[in-house]
Design an enzyme around this catalytic site. Structure first.
Site, PDB file in Angstrom:
ATOM      1  NE  ARG A  53      51.803 -13.671 -21.439  1.00 53.45           N
ATOM      2  CZ  ARG A  53      51.841 -14.984 -21.198  1.00 53.45           C
ATOM      3  NH1 ARG A  53      52.976 -15.647 -20.988  1.00 53.45           N
ATOM      4  NH2 ARG A  53      50.715 -15.682 -21.130  1.00 53.45           N
ATOM      5  N   GLY A  54      50.973 -13.637 -17.657  1.00 58.94           N
ATOM      6  CA  GLY A  54      50.294 -14.864 -17.274  1.00 58.94           C
ATOM      7  C   GLY A  54      49.919 -14.735 -15.808  1.00 58.94           C
ATOM      8  CB  ALA A  55      46.713 -15.351 -14.049  1.00 55.13           C
ATOM      9  NE  ARG A  96      48.402  -7.245 -17.964  1.00 50.47           N
ATOM     10  CZ  ARG A  96      48.433  -8.319 -18.764  1.00 50.47           C
ATOM     11  NH1 ARG A  96      49.287  -9.295 -18.549  1.00 50.47           N
ATOM     12  NH2 ARG A  96      47.587  -8.420 -19.781  1.00 50.47           N
ATOM     13  CG  ASP A 246      44.126 -13.743 -17.015  1.00 49.94           C
ATOM     14  OD1 ASP A 246      43.955 -14.440 -18.031  1.00 49.94           O
ATOM     15  OD2 ASP A 246      45.213 -13.220 -16.708  1.00 49.94           O
ATOM     16  CG  ASN A 256      42.286 -17.287 -20.710  1.00 49.64           C
ATOM     17  OD1 ASN A 256      43.233 -17.033 -19.970  1.00 49.64           O
ATOM     18  ND2 ASN A 256      42.442 -17.996 -21.816  1.00 49.64           N
ATOM     19  CE  LYS A 257      45.829 -12.210 -23.472  1.00 54.55           C
ATOM     20  NZ  LYS A 257      45.906 -10.765 -23.122  1.00 54.55           N
TER      21      LYS A 257
HETATM   22  O1  MRU Z   1      47.900 -10.796 -21.239  1.00 53.13           O
HETATM   23  P1  MRU Z   1      48.532 -12.058 -20.764  1.00 53.13           P
HETATM   24  O2  MRU Z   1      49.533 -12.617 -21.731  1.00 53.13           O
HETATM   25  O3  MRU Z   1      49.076 -11.939 -19.369  1.00 53.13           O
HETATM   26  O4  MRU Z   1      47.327 -13.089 -20.697  1.00 53.13           O
HETATM   27  C1  MRU Z   1      47.556 -14.378 -20.211  1.00 53.13           C
HETATM   28  C2  MRU Z   1      46.386 -15.266 -20.293  1.00 53.13           C
HETATM   29  O5  MRU Z   1      45.315 -14.877 -20.678  1.00 53.13           O
HETATM   30  C3  MRU Z   1      46.572 -16.654 -19.746  1.00 53.13           C
HETATM   31  O6  MRU Z   1      45.763 -17.562 -20.436  1.00 53.13           O
HETATM   32  C4  MRU Z   1      46.162 -16.667 -18.264  1.00 53.13           C
HETATM   33  O7  MRU Z   1      46.808 -15.643 -17.560  1.00 53.13           O
HETATM   34  C5  MRU Z   1      46.441 -17.969 -17.616  1.00 53.13           C
HETATM   35  S1  MRU Z   1      48.166 -18.277 -17.420  1.00 53.13           S
HETATM   36  C6  MRU Z   1      48.358 -19.773 -16.657  1.00 53.13           C
END
Ligand code: MRU
Length: 361
Positions: A53-55, A96, A246, A256-257
């Site tokens: 996970r994470g962009a 996603r 994201d 973002n989250k």
């Molecule tokens: O749902 P997730 O855990 O994939 O969400 C991740 C985030 O919101 C991060 O802040 C974002 O992807 C940036 S990661 C460098």
């Protein structure tokens, strides 16, 4: 000394096994379980279920996944290969919706295949080009995070209190993270930051991943519940906020989250600079404002029962569980990219960043 979580690769390609190898992030910090994903369904599920996970990390994973799909396409015919390869990338792209890095990485892979086939390159050579492109995407991610770390560090001073939300750390990228990159670099240089990590309901990426990573690195980190951010800001303990993103729209609205926009509103209220760390792969110039960014909605159980010993909400209660929110560009002090810090007005400064990116290509 034992192996720390930072010594693991967030994700990598195993050539010998024809597999995408990841740490299962849903099990951290309790258990470090390494998964070897071979089928497209396994890779799709790992992205969908946030095992990776994470962009940036999901872009890297999808690129490797696309290469693995190409390896399995058993034809010498270029047209047939392209058709089946594009079906595979479309499938991975559906895992996603919010992080644009996913489709960005897959469009890069498609571009490599399309251009090479158009030049008359054999299918076997195209597959090799796809392997190189997937590895390049991952290597670039590491370099980009290093650059973001260097630019981000210029915005703060030794001893500062820094707040972050979710996990935009090493586990969300191939290395260093985006929002955590200035923290790691500052730590190396003896900055002695005091980091506050929001736990990040409902999936607890802040508690399970950010706090874990930063503790492993020996950084001074304090875990807080999301509803405590206002208190620590009011106490004067936070000099800057660094978050990841994201998808950034052309006007600087940033997804973002979930909970990030609330942190930004608080930061504005307490006059604390709010920085969004954004590799250029996260900027979506086709999207003029954040209003059109697709926001993933996830299962009700993440709110009602996950992590609890027993269900904590009445059966049948309505829930709303968006995984991301969009922070209005007016709340963002700057975007820290690999080409420098973009400041308002973002319509102009983000285009400047894109110009630098094109010039360096
Ligand atoms: O749902 P997730 O855990 O994939 O969400 C991740 C985030 O919101 C991060 O802040 C974002 O992807 C940036 S990661 C460098």
């Amino acid at each position: 000394m034992g192996k720390s979580i930072l010594d693991y690769e967030t994700l990598e390609l195993s050539e010998s096994e024809r597999a995408l190898v990841i740490i299962d992030q849903t099990k951290l910090p309790g258990k470090t379980e390494i998964l070897h994903l071979k089928t497209q369904k396994e890779i799709w599920t790992a992205i969908h279920e946030l095992q990776v996970r994470g962009a940036p990390a999901i872009g890297d994973a999808a690129a490797i996944g696309a290469y693995l799909a190409a390896l399995e396409i058993n034809t010498e015919d270029g047209t047939e290969f392209q058709k089946r390869f594009f079906e595979a990338t479309a499938y991975l792209d559906s895992s996603r919706p919010t992080a644009v890095n996913l489709s960005w990485a897959l469009r890069r892979m498609e571009g490599v295949a399309h251009e090479a086939l158009a030049r008359g390159t054999s299918v076997r050579e195209v597959v090799e080009l796809l392997r190189c492109e997937a590895l390049r995407i991952k290597a670039e991610d590491i370099h980009i995070c290093e650059r973001i770390g260097a630019y981000g560090l210029e915005l703060v001073k030794p001893g500062d209190g820094l707040l972050t939300h979710c996990n935009a750390g090493q586990l969300a990228t191939a290395k260093y993270g985006t929002a955590t990159a200035p923290m790691y670099l500052g730590h190396e240089r003896g900055y002695r930051f005091k980091v506050f990590a929001d736990e990040t309901r409902p999936l607890l990426q802040g508690a399970r991943l950010t706090a874990y990573e930063l503790c492993s690195a020996g950084i001074d980190v304090t875990l807080i519940c999301d509803n405590m951010a206002s208190s620590v800001m009011k106490n004067g303990w936070v000099q800057a906020v660094f978050v990841g993103c994201d998808r950034v729209a052309g006007n600087g609205d940033a997804a973002n989250k979930i909970g990030t926009s609330g942190v930004a509103i608080l930061a504005k209220y307490y006059s604390i600079p709010f920085y969004v760390c954004a590799p250029t792969s996260t900027i979506d110039f086709d999207m003029p404002t954040g209003a059109d960014i697709p926001i993933e909605e996830r299962a009700a159980e993440e709110i009602t029962e996950m992590w609890y010993k027993e269900r904590m909400a009445p059966k049948g209660v309505k829930t709303y569980n968006p995984a991301f929110d969009v922070t209005d560009h007016t709340l963002v002090t700057g975007f820290v990219t690999e080409y420098g810090v973009a400041r308002p007005p973002y319509e102009t400064s983000l285009k400047e960043i894109r110009k630098k990116m094109r010039e360096s290509a």
